[in-house]
Motif scaffolding. Structure first.
Motif, PDB file in Angstrom:
ATOM      1  N   PRO A   5     -51.908  28.319  38.224  1.00 25.56           N
ATOM      2  CA  PRO A   5     -52.017  27.969  39.652  1.00 25.56           C
ATOM      3  C   PRO A   5     -52.227  26.473  39.877  1.00 25.56           C
ATOM      4  O   PRO A   5     -51.695  25.901  40.840  1.00 25.56           O
ATOM      5  CB  PRO A   5     -53.232  28.780  40.121  1.00 25.56           C
ATOM      6  N   LEU A   6     -52.993  25.830  38.979  1.00 27.34           N
ATOM      7  CA  LEU A   6     -53.231  24.390  39.117  1.00 27.34           C
ATOM      8  C   LEU A   6     -51.986  23.591  38.758  1.00 27.34           C
ATOM      9  O   LEU A   6     -51.767  22.500  39.296  1.00 27.34           O
ATOM     10  CB  LEU A   6     -54.403  23.961  38.237  1.00 27.34           C
ATOM     11  N   VAL A   7     -51.186  24.119  37.845  1.00 25.81           N
ATOM     12  CA  VAL A   7     -49.912  23.478  37.525  1.00 25.81           C
ATOM     13  C   VAL A   7     -49.062  23.398  38.787  1.00 25.81           C
ATOM     14  O   VAL A   7     -48.528  22.338  39.144  1.00 25.81           O
ATOM     15  CB  VAL A   7     -49.162  24.261  36.420  1.00 25.81           C
ATOM     16  N   PHE A   8     -48.940  24.520  39.489  1.00 20.88           N
ATOM     17  CA  PHE A   8     -48.135  24.557  40.712  1.00 20.88           C
ATOM     18  C   PHE A   8     -48.776  23.713  41.813  1.00 20.88           C
ATOM     19  O   PHE A   8     -48.069  23.004  42.547  1.00 20.88           O
ATOM     20  CB  PHE A   8     -47.959  26.003  41.192  1.00 20.88           C
ATOM     21  N   PHE A   9     -50.106  23.774  41.939  1.00 20.43           N
ATOM     22  CA  PHE A   9     -50.768  22.988  42.985  1.00 20.43           C
ATOM     23  C   PHE A   9     -50.533  21.499  42.801  1.00 20.43           C
ATOM     24  O   PHE A   9     -50.122  20.801  43.734  1.00 20.43           O
ATOM     25  CB  PHE A   9     -52.269  23.266  43.008  1.00 20.43           C
ATOM     26  N   THR A  10     -50.809  20.993  41.595  1.00 25.26           N
ATOM     27  CA  THR A  10     -50.709  19.551  41.394  1.00 25.26           C
ATOM     28  C   THR A  10     -49.274  19.054  41.550  1.00 25.26           C
ATOM     29  O   THR A  10     -49.028  18.041  42.215  1.00 25.26           O
ATOM     30  CB  THR A  10     -51.254  19.150  40.006  1.00 25.26           C
ATOM     31  N   VAL A  11     -48.314  19.772  40.963  1.00 23.90           N
ATOM     32  CA  VAL A  11     -46.917  19.327  41.052  1.00 23.90           C
ATOM     33  C   VAL A  11     -46.408  19.421  42.490  1.00 23.90           C
ATOM     34  O   VAL A  11     -45.779  18.473  43.001  1.00 23.90           O
ATOM     35  CB  VAL A  11     -46.017  20.149  40.111  1.00 23.90           C
ATOM     36  N   LEU A  12     -46.674  20.541  43.166  1.00 25.46           N
ATOM     37  CA  LEU A  12     -46.195  20.702  44.544  1.00 25.46           C
ATOM     38  C   LEU A  12     -46.885  19.726  45.492  1.00 25.46           C
ATOM     39  O   LEU A  12     -46.235  19.137  46.365  1.00 25.46           O
ATOM     40  CB  LEU A  12     -46.427  22.133  45.020  1.00 25.46           C
ATOM     41  N   ALA A  13     -48.191  19.547  45.326  1.00 28.18           N
ATOM     42  CA  ALA A  13     -48.918  18.623  46.206  1.00 28.18           C
ATOM     43  C   ALA A  13     -48.423  17.196  46.021  1.00 28.18           C
ATOM     44  O   ALA A  13     -48.185  16.473  47.004  1.00 28.18           O
ATOM     45  CB  ALA A  13     -50.416  18.710  45.935  1.00 28.18           C
ATOM     46  N   GLN A  14     -48.241  16.777  44.781  1.00 30.07           N
ATOM     47  CA  GLN A  14     -47.770  15.417  44.522  1.00 30.07           C
ATOM     48  C   GLN A  14     -46.335  15.231  44.998  1.00 30.07           C
ATOM     49  O   GLN A  14     -45.999  14.199  45.599  1.00 30.07           O
ATOM     50  CB  GLN A  14     -47.895  15.116  43.031  1.00 30.07           C
ATOM     51  N   GLY A  15     -45.477  16.211  44.741  1.00 28.46           N
ATOM     52  CA  GLY A  15     -44.097  16.132  45.228  1.00 28.46           C
ATOM     53  C   GLY A  15     -44.034  16.094  46.736  1.00 28.46           C
ATOM     54  O   GLY A  15     -43.206  15.384  47.325  1.00 28.46           O
ATOM     55  N   THR A  16     -44.922  16.855  47.381  1.00 28.60           N
ATOM     56  CA  THR A  16     -44.966  16.876  48.845  1.00 28.60           C
ATOM     57  C   THR A  16     -45.384  15.517  49.391  1.00 28.60           C
ATOM     58  O   THR A  16     -44.837  15.050  50.398  1.00 28.60           O
ATOM     59  CB  THR A  16     -45.947  17.963  49.325  1.00 28.60           C
ATOM     60  N   VAL A  17     -46.353  14.887  48.744  1.00 27.80           N
ATOM     61  CA  VAL A  17     -46.759  13.534  49.163  1.00 27.80           C
ATOM     62  C   VAL A  17     -45.587  12.568  49.033  1.00 27.80           C
ATOM     63  O   VAL A  17     -45.335  11.755  49.931  1.00 27.80           O
ATOM     64  CB  VAL A  17     -47.960  13.039  48.337  1.00 27.80           C
TER      65      VAL A  17
END
Length: 282
Positions: A5-17
């Motif tokens: 879940p943290l893998v998806f959170f960090t990658v998606l959050a950073q990509g979204t930024v």
């Protein structure tokens, strides 16, 4: 893996930024009302993606209802509390800007709110990296963690922005084509930085005093790293070459590019989280 879940959170959050920063820069530099209206609508995608990444992070919590306890961690400037609060503030700032534009509230202050959201986006990237710059995990405790997390924002965000703009190519006309070529140039520079920086990171990792070779920690690590570099090169490379040669409106190509680079970053982040096995006392 427990950290998925943290893998998806960090990658998606950073990509979204990264996606937001590209769209926000275009909004700042554009004065055409019709173009601004279309670009503002695309910011709704940012809110959706940020919500998905937040939901992924919540699934990592053993008791999600206790997430409110993060507020108490701010008293000691807990890195995790700062990360969660920065995520909330960033999302709130983007939502506030979108709402202000949609309802025509205080037009003269809208650009100021947008600039504030951009600043919070950058702070979010640094806040996430700060959570993992831990002295107890030698493989994480370096500037390479910040480098990887910040680069993810641009590696994912740039082709994602191109995809969003290509979906509106009919309405945006020549502006979209010119922007697509500019993004392709930026994507080429980003690809060069990653292809130089990531091998240097792996070389640095090999010099760290660890109990085992990190590339041999799990059987799949070698394949994971090759897959990451291959997917990254294919995703950015094919789109950049096509865009610089005049193919600036194919939505499918940009979609494939975005999926490939997103998958590449997920592979890299899985490897990164596996390195916590080298934490002190484990």
């Amino acid at each position: 893996m427990h950290e998925l879940p943290l893998v998806f959170f960090t990658v998606l959050a950073q990509g979204t930024v990264g996606l937001f920063l590209v769209l926000a820069c275009l909004l700042m530099a554009n004065s055409d009302a019709n173009r601004q209206q279309l670009l503002n609508k695309l910011l709704m995608v940012v809110l959706v993606l940020l919500g998905i990444s937040g939901a992924a992070a919540m699934t990592h919590l053993g008791q999600p209802l206790r997430a409110v306890n993060v507020i108490f961690g701010l008293e000691h400037l807990s890195a995790l509390s700062v990360e969660i609060m920065t995520t909330s503030l960033f999302g709130g700032a983007v939502f506030t800007y979108v709402a202000m534009v949609h309802f025509g509230i205080l037009p003269k202050l809208q650009k100021l709110v947008l600039a504030g959201a951009m600043g919070l986006g950058v702070l979010l990237l640094l806040a996430i990296a700060n959570v993992y710059t831990l002295a107890t995990v030698p493989a994480w405790n370096s500037g390479w963690t910040i480098f990887q997390f910040v680069m993810t924002a641009f590696v994912v965000g740039i082709p994602a922005a191109a995809l969003m703009l290509r979906s509106q190519s009919v309405s945006l006309g020549a502006f979209q084509k010119n922007t697509d070529r500019a993004l392709a140039t930026l994507g080429f520079i980003t690809l060069g930085l990653v292809l130089v920086g990531y091998p240097l990171y792996l070389f640095w990792l090999g010099q760290v005093d660890l109990p085992a070779n990190p590339l041999g920690l799990f059987d799949y690590h070698g394949s994971l790293m090759l897959a990451r570099l291959g997917l990254l090169f294919a995703g950015l490379g094919v789109w950049v070459i096509a865009a610089t040669r005049g193919n600036n409106s194919a939505v499918g190509l940009a979609a494939v590019s975005t999926v490939l680079v997103l998958t590449a970053e997920l592979c890299g982040r899985i490897f990164f989280y596996d390195l916590h096995m080298f934490a002190s006392g484990m």
